[in-house]
Each structure stands twice: as structure tokens, then as C-alpha cells.
Design a protein around this motif. Structure first.
Motif, PDB file in Angstrom:
ATOM      1  N   ALA A   4       0.839  -1.195   0.000  1.00  0.00           N
ATOM      2  CA  ALA A   4       0.000   0.000   0.000  1.00  0.00           C
ATOM      3  C   ALA A   4       0.877   1.248   0.000  1.00  0.00           C
ATOM      4  N   ALA A   5       0.347   2.312  -0.589  1.00  0.00           N
ATOM      5  CA  ALA A   5       1.064   3.588  -0.647  1.00  0.00           C
ATOM      6  C   ALA A   5       0.160   4.704  -0.157  1.00  0.00           C
ATOM      7  N   GLY A   6       0.697   5.551   0.699  1.00  0.00           N
ATOM      8  CA  GLY A   6      -0.051   6.692   1.213  1.00  0.00           C
ATOM      9  C   GLY A   6       0.783   7.958   1.109  1.00  0.00           C
ATOM     10  N   ARG A   7       0.129   9.070   0.811  1.00  0.00           N
ATOM     11  CA  ARG A   7       0.851  10.333   0.633  1.00  0.00           C
ATOM     12  C   ARG A   7       1.360  10.856   1.963  1.00  0.00           C
ATOM     13  N   GLY A   8       2.640  11.241   1.976  1.00  0.00           N
ATOM     14  CA  GLY A   8       3.211  11.854   3.159  1.00  0.00           C
ATOM     15  C   GLY A   8       3.436  10.871   4.291  1.00  0.00           C
ATOM     16  N   PRO A   9       3.782  11.403   5.469  1.00  0.00           N
ATOM     17  CA  PRO A   9       4.017  10.531   6.627  1.00  0.00           C
ATOM     18  C   PRO A   9       2.713   9.990   7.191  1.00  0.00           C
ATOM     19  N   ILE A  10       2.686   8.718   7.465  1.00  0.00           N
ATOM     20  CA  ILE A  10       1.524   8.066   8.059  1.00  0.00           C
ATOM     21  C   ILE A  10       1.978   7.345   9.311  1.00  0.00           C
ATOM     22  N   SER A  11       1.418   7.734  10.445  1.00  0.00           N
ATOM     23  CA  SER A  11       1.820   7.108  11.708  1.00  0.00           C
ATOM     24  C   SER A  11       0.774   6.130  12.221  1.00  0.00           C
ATOM     25  N   THR A  12      -0.378   6.097  11.582  1.00  0.00           N
ATOM     26  CA  THR A  12      -1.422   5.178  11.995  1.00  0.00           C
ATOM     27  C   THR A  12      -1.295   3.852  11.290  1.00  0.00           C
ATOM     28  N   MET A  13      -1.822   2.796  11.897  1.00  0.00           N
ATOM     29  CA  MET A  13      -1.835   1.481  11.277  1.00  0.00           C
ATOM     30  C   MET A  13      -3.148   1.255  10.522  1.00  0.00           C
ATOM     31  N   ASP A  14      -3.921   2.286  10.375  1.00  0.00           N
ATOM     32  CA  ASP A  14      -5.228   2.211   9.734  1.00  0.00           C
ATOM     33  C   ASP A  14      -5.073   2.095   8.224  1.00  0.00           C
ATOM     34  N   ALA A  15      -5.640   1.042   7.653  1.00  0.00           N
ATOM     35  CA  ALA A  15      -5.553   0.846   6.209  1.00  0.00           C
ATOM     36  C   ALA A  15      -6.215   1.992   5.447  1.00  0.00           C
ATOM     37  N   GLY A  16      -7.186   2.635   6.063  1.00  0.00           N
ATOM     38  CA  GLY A  16      -7.893   3.729   5.418  1.00  0.00           C
ATOM     39  C   GLY A  16      -7.033   4.938   5.137  1.00  0.00           C
ATOM     40  N   ALA A  17      -5.857   5.002   5.742  1.00  0.00           N
ATOM     41  CA  ALA A  17      -4.953   6.134   5.531  1.00  0.00           C
ATOM     42  C   ALA A  17      -4.168   6.005   4.225  1.00  0.00           C
ATOM     43  N   TYR A  18      -4.246   4.859   3.583  1.00  0.00           N
ATOM     44  CA  TYR A  18      -3.473   4.607   2.379  1.00  0.00           C
ATOM     45  C   TYR A  18      -4.334   4.817   1.132  1.00  0.00           C
ATOM     46  N   HIS A  19      -3.705   5.339   0.087  1.00  0.00           N
ATOM     47  CA  HIS A  19      -4.440   5.752  -1.110  1.00  0.00           C
ATOM     48  C   HIS A  19      -4.419   4.708  -2.224  1.00  0.00           C
ATOM     49  N   TYR A  20      -3.374   3.933  -2.292  1.00  0.00           N
ATOM     50  CA  TYR A  20      -3.230   2.977  -3.387  1.00  0.00           C
ATOM     51  C   TYR A  20      -2.867   1.604  -2.838  1.00  0.00           C
ATOM     52  N   TRP A  21      -3.361   0.581  -3.538  1.00  0.00           N
ATOM     53  CA  TRP A  21      -3.169  -0.796  -3.099  1.00  0.00           C
ATOM     54  C   TRP A  21      -2.769  -1.686  -4.261  1.00  0.00           C
ATOM     55  N   GLY A  22      -1.952  -2.699  -3.932  1.00  0.00           N
ATOM     56  CA  GLY A  22      -1.640  -3.727  -4.905  1.00  0.00           C
ATOM     57  C   GLY A  22      -2.712  -4.804  -4.894  1.00  0.00           C
ATOM     58  N   GLN A  23      -2.537  -5.778  -5.753  1.00  0.00           N
ATOM     59  CA  GLN A  23      -3.536  -6.838  -5.899  1.00  0.00           C
ATOM     60  C   GLN A  23      -3.343  -7.955  -4.874  1.00  0.00           C
ATOM     61  N   GLY A  24      -2.200  -7.975  -4.217  1.00  0.00           N
ATOM     62  CA  GLY A  24      -1.944  -8.972  -3.195  1.00  0.00           C
ATOM     63  C   GLY A  24      -1.179 -10.168  -3.719  1.00  0.00           C
ATOM     64  N   THR A  25      -0.423 -10.795  -2.835  1.00  0.00           N
ATOM     65  CA  THR A  25       0.308 -12.008  -3.170  1.00  0.00           C
ATOM     66  C   THR A  25       0.185 -12.979  -2.002  1.00  0.00           C
ATOM     67  N   GLN A  26      -0.028 -14.241  -2.315  1.00  0.00           N
ATOM     68  CA  GLN A  26      -0.287 -15.240  -1.286  1.00  0.00           C
ATOM     69  C   GLN A  26       1.015 -15.725  -0.663  1.00  0.00           C
ATOM     70  N   VAL A  27       1.023 -15.763   0.662  1.00  0.00           N
ATOM     71  CA  VAL A  27       2.126 -16.361   1.422  1.00  0.00           C
ATOM     72  C   VAL A  27       1.530 -17.475   2.277  1.00  0.00           C
ATOM     73  N   THR A  28       2.052 -18.665   2.110  1.00  0.00           N
ATOM     74  CA  THR A  28       1.569 -19.816   2.869  1.00  0.00           C
ATOM     75  C   THR A  28       2.740 -20.436   3.619  1.00  0.00           C
ATOM     76  N   VAL A  29       2.571 -20.564   4.930  1.00  0.00           N
ATOM     77  CA  VAL A  29       3.614 -21.141   5.772  1.00  0.00           C
ATOM     78  C   VAL A  29       3.091 -22.462   6.318  1.00  0.00           C
ATOM     79  N   SER A  30       3.754 -23.538   5.961  1.00  0.00           N
ATOM     80  CA  SER A  30       3.324 -24.861   6.399  1.00  0.00           C
ATOM     81  C   SER A  30       4.030 -25.236   7.703  1.00  0.00           C
ATOM     82  N   SER A  31       3.315 -25.991   8.518  1.00  0.00           N
ATOM     83  CA  SER A  31       3.869 -26.383   9.821  1.00  0.00           C
ATOM     84  C   SER A  31       4.646 -27.679   9.716  1.00  0.00           C
TER      85      SER A  31
END
Length: 126
Positions: free
Chosen positions: A99-126
Motif C-alpha cells: 500500500a502507498a499513502g501520501r506523506g508521513p503516516i503514523s497510523t496502522m489504519d488501512a484507510g490512511a493509504y491511497h493505493y493498493w496492490g492486488q496482493g500475493t499469497q504467502v503460505t507457511v506450512s507447519s
């Protein structure tokens, strides 16, 4: 149109390592906070880490669950942000989003970010 393209996801055993990359088509990449979020099945999207390197001061944040295991970094010349994940646990399994957000962002809120990627899957097997 701004695009964020993640790569590097996959399957790894617990205790292993994996690196993600996110290439951003942002003209002023260095002025953006770049963040990583993740979403596991049936759960809400959660903050992983973020980094801002501009004015007035640089800042890097990590969720407590990944602190000491994950490292965010960026290459402004390549408009790319990275996430190095070590000592992976099955509970790290999720779709990881850049995710990319303009300027400094100190919150962990996803709503503060302006642009998003499509995502990539990470799977960790036990």
C-alpha cells in the motif's frame, strides 16, 4: 493510473524465509509512506509494517506480531519496496498487500493509504 505490483509470494515451511517486492508506478515515490498489510481467510486486513523516509522525519513501524522477524526496506531509484520475512510461522499465512499513502503516516489504519496492490499469497506450512 497508479499501479502497485507485488511479487515473491509462495509456500515456505515454518522457520523459513521469504521476500516480497512491490513495484510502484508513483512519480514521487520517495514522498509516500509504503506499507505492507495482510489478510488471512476469515479475518480482517491487518497492518504489518510501514516506512516513510521524507520530510520532516523518517519513520518505520512494525506490528508487534512481526517485530524482530520482518524487515521493510525500499529502493527509491527503482520505486520498489521490499518485505523480508524471516522465522516464518503458520500464523503468518495470508494474502500480503502493498500500500502507498501520501506523506508521513503514523497510523496502522488501512484507510490512511491511497493505493493498493492486488496482493500475493504467502503460505507457511507447519
Amino acid at each position: 493510473q497508479v499501479q502497485l505490483v507485488e511479487s515473491g509470494g509462495g509456500l515456505v515451511q515454518a522457520g523459513g524465509s521469504l521476500g516480497l517486492s512491490c513495484a510502484a508506478s508513483l512519480r514521487t515515490f520517495s514522498t509516500y509512506t509504503m506499507g505492507w498489510f495482510r489478510q488471512a481467510p476469515g479475518k480482517e486486513r491487518e497492518f504489518v509494517c510501514s516506512q516513510y523516509i521524507g520530510w520532516p522525519s523518517a519513520a518505520t513501524y512494525y506490528a508487534d506480531s512481526v517485530k524482530g522477524r520482518f524487515t521493510i526496506s525500499r529502493d527509491n531509484a527503482k520505486n520498489t519496496v521490499y518485505l523480508q520475512m524471516n522465522s516464518l510461522k503458520p500464523e503468518d499465512t495470508a494474502v500480503y498487500y502493498c500500500a502507498a499513502g501520501r506523506g508521513p503516516i503514523s497510523t496502522m489504519d488501512a484507510g490512511a493509504y491511497h493505493y493498493w496492490g492486488q496482493g500475493t499469497q504467502v503460505t507457511v506450512s507447519s
